[in-house]
Design an enzyme around this catalytic site. Structure first.
Site, PDB file in Angstrom:
ATOM      1  N   ARG A 126     -10.406  -0.770   6.598  1.00  0.00           N
ATOM      2  CA  ARG A 126     -10.819   0.607   6.323  1.00  0.00           C
ATOM      3  C   ARG A 126     -11.275   0.735   4.871  1.00  0.00           C
ATOM      4  NH1 ARG A 126      -7.783   2.425   1.633  1.00  0.00           N
ATOM      5  NH2 ARG A 126      -5.582   2.550   2.136  1.00  0.00           N
ATOM      6  N   GLU A 225      -6.053  11.749   3.721  1.00  0.00           N
ATOM      7  CA  GLU A 225      -5.814  11.547   2.278  1.00  0.00           C
ATOM      8  C   GLU A 225      -7.142  11.521   1.518  1.00  0.00           C
ATOM      9  OE1 GLU A 225      -3.090   8.359   1.308  1.00  0.00           O
ATOM     10  OE2 GLU A 225      -4.203   7.981  -0.529  1.00  0.00           O
ATOM     11  N   ARG A 229     -12.059   8.281   5.980  1.00  0.00           N
ATOM     12  CA  ARG A 229     -11.523   6.923   6.099  1.00  0.00           C
ATOM     13  C   ARG A 229     -12.349   6.278   7.196  1.00  0.00           C
ATOM     14  NH1 ARG A 229      -6.361   5.769   3.938  1.00  0.00           N
ATOM     15  NH2 ARG A 229      -6.359   6.585   1.807  1.00  0.00           N
ATOM     16  N   CYS A 271      -5.997   8.895  -4.293  1.00  0.00           N
ATOM     17  CA  CYS A 271      -4.933   8.118  -4.934  1.00  0.00           C
ATOM     18  C   CYS A 271      -5.594   7.050  -5.813  1.00  0.00           C
ATOM     19  CB  CYS A 271      -4.057   7.449  -3.879  1.00  0.00           C
ATOM     20  SG  CYS A 271      -2.747   6.446  -4.608  1.00  0.00           S
ATOM     21  N   THR A 273      -4.691   4.226  -6.456  1.00  0.00           N
ATOM     22  CA  THR A 273      -4.553   2.852  -5.925  1.00  0.00           C
ATOM     23  C   THR A 273      -5.739   2.477  -5.042  1.00  0.00           C
ATOM     24  OG1 THR A 273      -3.374   3.583  -3.935  1.00  0.00           O
ATOM     25  CG2 THR A 273      -2.030   3.010  -5.875  1.00  0.00           C
ATOM     26  N   ARG A 280      -8.800  -1.470   2.510  1.00  0.00           N
ATOM     27  CA  ARG A 280      -7.563  -2.139   2.917  1.00  0.00           C
ATOM     28  C   ARG A 280      -7.862  -2.857   4.214  1.00  0.00           C
ATOM     29  NH1 ARG A 280      -2.292  -1.929   5.203  1.00  0.00           N
ATOM     30  NH2 ARG A 280      -2.703  -0.150   6.578  1.00  0.00           N
ATOM     31  N   ARG A 309       3.525  -4.089   5.043  1.00  0.00           N
ATOM     32  CA  ARG A 309       3.868  -2.737   5.506  1.00  0.00           C
ATOM     33  C   ARG A 309       4.453  -2.843   6.915  1.00  0.00           C
ATOM     34  NH1 ARG A 309      -0.986   1.618   3.785  1.00  0.00           N
ATOM     35  NH2 ARG A 309      -1.125   0.973   1.611  1.00  0.00           N
ATOM     36  N   GLU A 314       2.252   2.721   6.239  1.00  0.00           N
ATOM     37  CA  GLU A 314       2.941   2.869   4.965  1.00  0.00           C
ATOM     38  C   GLU A 314       4.219   3.687   5.117  1.00  0.00           C
ATOM     39  OE1 GLU A 314       0.609   5.267   2.320  1.00  0.00           O
ATOM     40  OE2 GLU A 314       1.251   3.992   0.669  1.00  0.00           O
TER      41      GLU A 314
HETATM   42  P1  ADP Z   1      -4.124   3.240   5.628  1.00  0.00           P
HETATM   43  O1  ADP Z   1      -3.853   2.701   4.281  1.00  0.00           O
HETATM   44  O2  ADP Z   1      -5.338   2.593   6.241  1.00  0.00           O
HETATM   45  O3  ADP Z   1      -4.118   4.730   5.712  1.00  0.00           O
HETATM   46  P2  ADP Z   1      -1.536   3.349   6.848  1.00  0.00           P
HETATM   47  O4  ADP Z   1      -0.500   2.390   6.355  1.00  0.00           O
HETATM   48  O5  ADP Z   1      -1.502   4.773   6.395  1.00  0.00           O
HETATM   49  O6  ADP Z   1      -2.947   2.708   6.555  1.00  0.00           O
HETATM   50  O7  ADP Z   1      -1.534   3.293   8.450  1.00  0.00           O
HETATM   51  C1  ADP Z   1      -2.531   4.024   9.133  1.00  0.00           C
HETATM   52  C2  ADP Z   1      -2.509   3.633  10.600  1.00  0.00           C
HETATM   53  O8  ADP Z   1      -3.232   2.400  10.748  1.00  0.00           O
HETATM   54  C3  ADP Z   1      -1.112   3.384  11.166  1.00  0.00           C
HETATM   55  O9  ADP Z   1      -1.069   3.907  12.488  1.00  0.00           O
HETATM   56  C4  ADP Z   1      -1.046   1.876  11.253  1.00  0.00           C
HETATM   57  O10 ADP Z   1      -0.184   1.440  12.287  1.00  0.00           O
HETATM   58  C5  ADP Z   1      -2.478   1.521  11.570  1.00  0.00           C
HETATM   59  N1  ADP Z   1      -2.825   0.145  11.231  1.00  0.00           N
HETATM   60  C6  ADP Z   1      -2.911  -0.403   9.996  1.00  0.00           C
HETATM   61  N2  ADP Z   1      -3.275  -1.701  10.082  1.00  0.00           N
HETATM   62  C7  ADP Z   1      -3.441  -1.985  11.420  1.00  0.00           C
HETATM   63  C8  ADP Z   1      -3.818  -3.144  12.161  1.00  0.00           C
HETATM   64  N3  ADP Z   1      -4.123  -4.300  11.555  1.00  0.00           N
HETATM   65  N4  ADP Z   1      -3.872  -3.039  13.525  1.00  0.00           N
HETATM   66  C9  ADP Z   1      -3.583  -1.878  14.146  1.00  0.00           C
HETATM   67  N5  ADP Z   1      -3.223  -0.738  13.507  1.00  0.00           N
HETATM   68  C10 ADP Z   1      -3.158  -0.792  12.152  1.00  0.00           C
HETATM   69  N1  DAR Z   2       3.215   8.057  -1.612  1.00  0.00           N
HETATM   70  C1  DAR Z   2       2.427   7.402  -2.618  1.00  0.00           C
HETATM   71  C2  DAR Z   2       1.469   6.379  -1.997  1.00  0.00           C
HETATM   72  C3  DAR Z   2       0.757   5.516  -2.972  1.00  0.00           C
HETATM   73  C4  DAR Z   2      -0.175   4.526  -2.354  1.00  0.00           C
HETATM   74  N2  DAR Z   2      -0.495   4.840  -0.953  1.00  0.00           N
HETATM   75  C5  DAR Z   2      -1.429   5.765  -0.608  1.00  0.00           C
HETATM   76  N3  DAR Z   2      -2.220   6.266  -1.495  1.00  0.00           N
HETATM   77  N4  DAR Z   2      -1.477   6.153   0.643  1.00  0.00           N
HETATM   78  C6  DAR Z   2       3.412   6.763  -3.553  1.00  0.00           C
HETATM   79  O1  DAR Z   2       3.263   7.005  -4.736  1.00  0.00           O
HETATM   80  O2  DAR Z   2       4.282   6.065  -3.053  1.00  0.00           O
HETATM   81 MG    MG Z   3      -2.461   5.945   4.913  1.00  0.00          MG
END
Ligand code: ADP
Ligand code: DAR
Ligand code: MG
Length: 356
Positions: A126, A225, A229, A271, A273, A280, A309, A314
């Site tokens: 993404r 966010e 995305r 963010c 980051t 990502r 993660r 996250e």
């Molecule tokens: P992002 O940083 O892309 O917002 P998050 O950690 O917030 O990722 O997770 C967003 C969604 O994407 C969650 O439902 C997570 O399970 C899904 N996800 C992340 N990586 C994968 C993957 N490789 N395969 C399937 N689902 C994924």
């Molecule tokens: N809750 C924020 C997340 C930081 C990085 N992840 C993002 N941007 N989704 C923290 O400071 O933990």
């Molecule tokens: Mg996220």
């Protein structure tokens, strides 16, 4: 740990925020007394205050980072602070430039052999993007957020071929449809306290939604966010195919939408980051033996600049030994480099898992 959760609004931050001992957030590492004195009453050109920018990490002191920008201008109006945050997280200094490169033919990711492919459930890449002519999600008005939704969804409605799809508004989706999409990892969850305390969940769920093609291999989240995305994902381990689809989609969208960007910070995101590429790249991978050796698992992650993660994203714990492994770096390196980071880290973890 005692959090600043008594803070109800940014204006409740009357003096230098309290961080309990043991606080490790980048906010707590970068906010010094003199930066506080310089910026405490400052606003960016959209009226977003410095206190708003640091509210999330002041309230939730267990944040990893704890700061969000309200606009592209926040990064410059609050530069004495954000320059330190950006250097701390990305190692990117004030004079460094960001150069993007989404040419998937440069990837050196040979296909995984069958036994390793069997360990990988799915691959997802993404990028976060925001429209140049608007503030970021933390600062937009209701009207602006609705305009963003309208501009993005009308651009996506023109997509053809394998990128052709439909937009589903969160406001009109049934709870069952939403639950299914979240369980299948296609849709973002609401109610993230960190997003909520960064003003990114205001007027929820209005003007939020998801666009996806029939195969659900190309998706765009609207107004989570970040304002966009752009996501490419599929079952299995074909990283190159996923990256090819993402780079094509991101390029097509950028032909009709102007994204917030500059040559120092790259693409601008809520963010810090996610600045630079906003990229990502992750796999969901079964690593049951490494799961039992956390120190070793984390040592490999650190060595290869990848993040571990949970399988639901996250701030979630993994349930059945399935982990989300992704690149940590976002800024100062190209999108190709970062997908390569993820591949190299995953190969190193698989190698170790097979030795155990
Ligand atoms: P992002 O940083 O892309 O917002 P998050 O950690 O917030 O990722 O997770 C967003 C969604 O994407 C969650 O439902 C997570 O399970 C899904 N996800 C992340 N990586 C994968 C993957 N490789 N395969 C399937 N689902 C994924
Ligand atoms: N809750 C924020 C997340 C930081 C990085 N992840 C993002 N941007 N989704 C923290 O400071 O933990
Ligand atoms: Mg996220």
């Amino acid at each position: 740990t005692l959090m600043g959760s008594h803070l109800k609004t940014p204006e409740d931050i009357k003096e230098f925020p309290y961080f309990p001992s043991g606080t490790t957030s980048i906010l707590s590492q970068c906010l010094t007394k003199d930066i506080w004195d310089q910026l405490k009453d400052k606003k960016d050109k959209h009226g977003f205050t410095f206190k708003q920018a640091i509210f999330s990490g002041s309230k939730w002191t267990n944040s990893g980072v704890g700061v969000y920008a309200g606009s592209h201008d926040s990064y410059y109006s609050f530069a004495p602070f954000f320059d330190k945050v950006i250097y701390k997280y990305h190692g990117h200094s004030k004079t460094d430039k960001h150069v993007s490169d989404m040419d998937y033919t440069k990837l050196n990711c040979p296909k995984f052999p069958a036994d390793e492919d069997a360990m990988i459930n799915s691959t997802r890449i993404r990028v976060g993007r925001n429209l140049a002519d608007y503030p970021l999600g933390s600062c937009v008005t209701r009207e602006q957020r609705l305009e963003v939704e309208q501009k993005v969804t009308s651009a996506l409605a023109k997509f053809t071929g394998d990128l052709k799809g439909k937009y589903y508004s969160l406001a009109t989706m049934t709870p069952a449809e939403k639950k299914q999409l979240i369980e299948d990892h296609f849709l973002f969850k609401g109610g993230d306290k960190y997003l909520e305390s960064s003003f990114l969940e205001r007027d929820w769920p209005e003007a939020r939604g998801i666009f996806h093609n029939d195969a659900k291999t190309f998706l765009v989240w609207v107004n989570e966010e970040d304002q966009l995305r752009i996501i490419s994902m599929q079952q299995g381990s074909d990283i190159r195919e996923v990256f090819e689809r993402l780079s094509r989609a991101a390029t097509d969208i950028e032909k009709v939408a102007k994204f917030a960007h500059d040559d120092h910070l790259g693409y601008i995101t809520s963010c810090p980051t996610n600045l630079g590429t906003g990229l990502r790249a992750s796999v969901h991978i079964k690593l049951p033996k490494l799961a039992k050796r956390q120190d070793e698992f984390e040592a490999i992650a650190n060595k290869y600049f990848v993040q571990i993660r949970g399988a639901h994203g996250e701030h979630t714990e993994t349930d059945d030994g399935v982990f989300d492994i992704s690149n940590l770096r976002r800024l100062g390196r190209s999108e190709v480099d970062l997908v390569q980071d993820m591949y190299n880290g995953v190969k190193a973890m698989i190698k170790r898992e097979k030795e155990l």
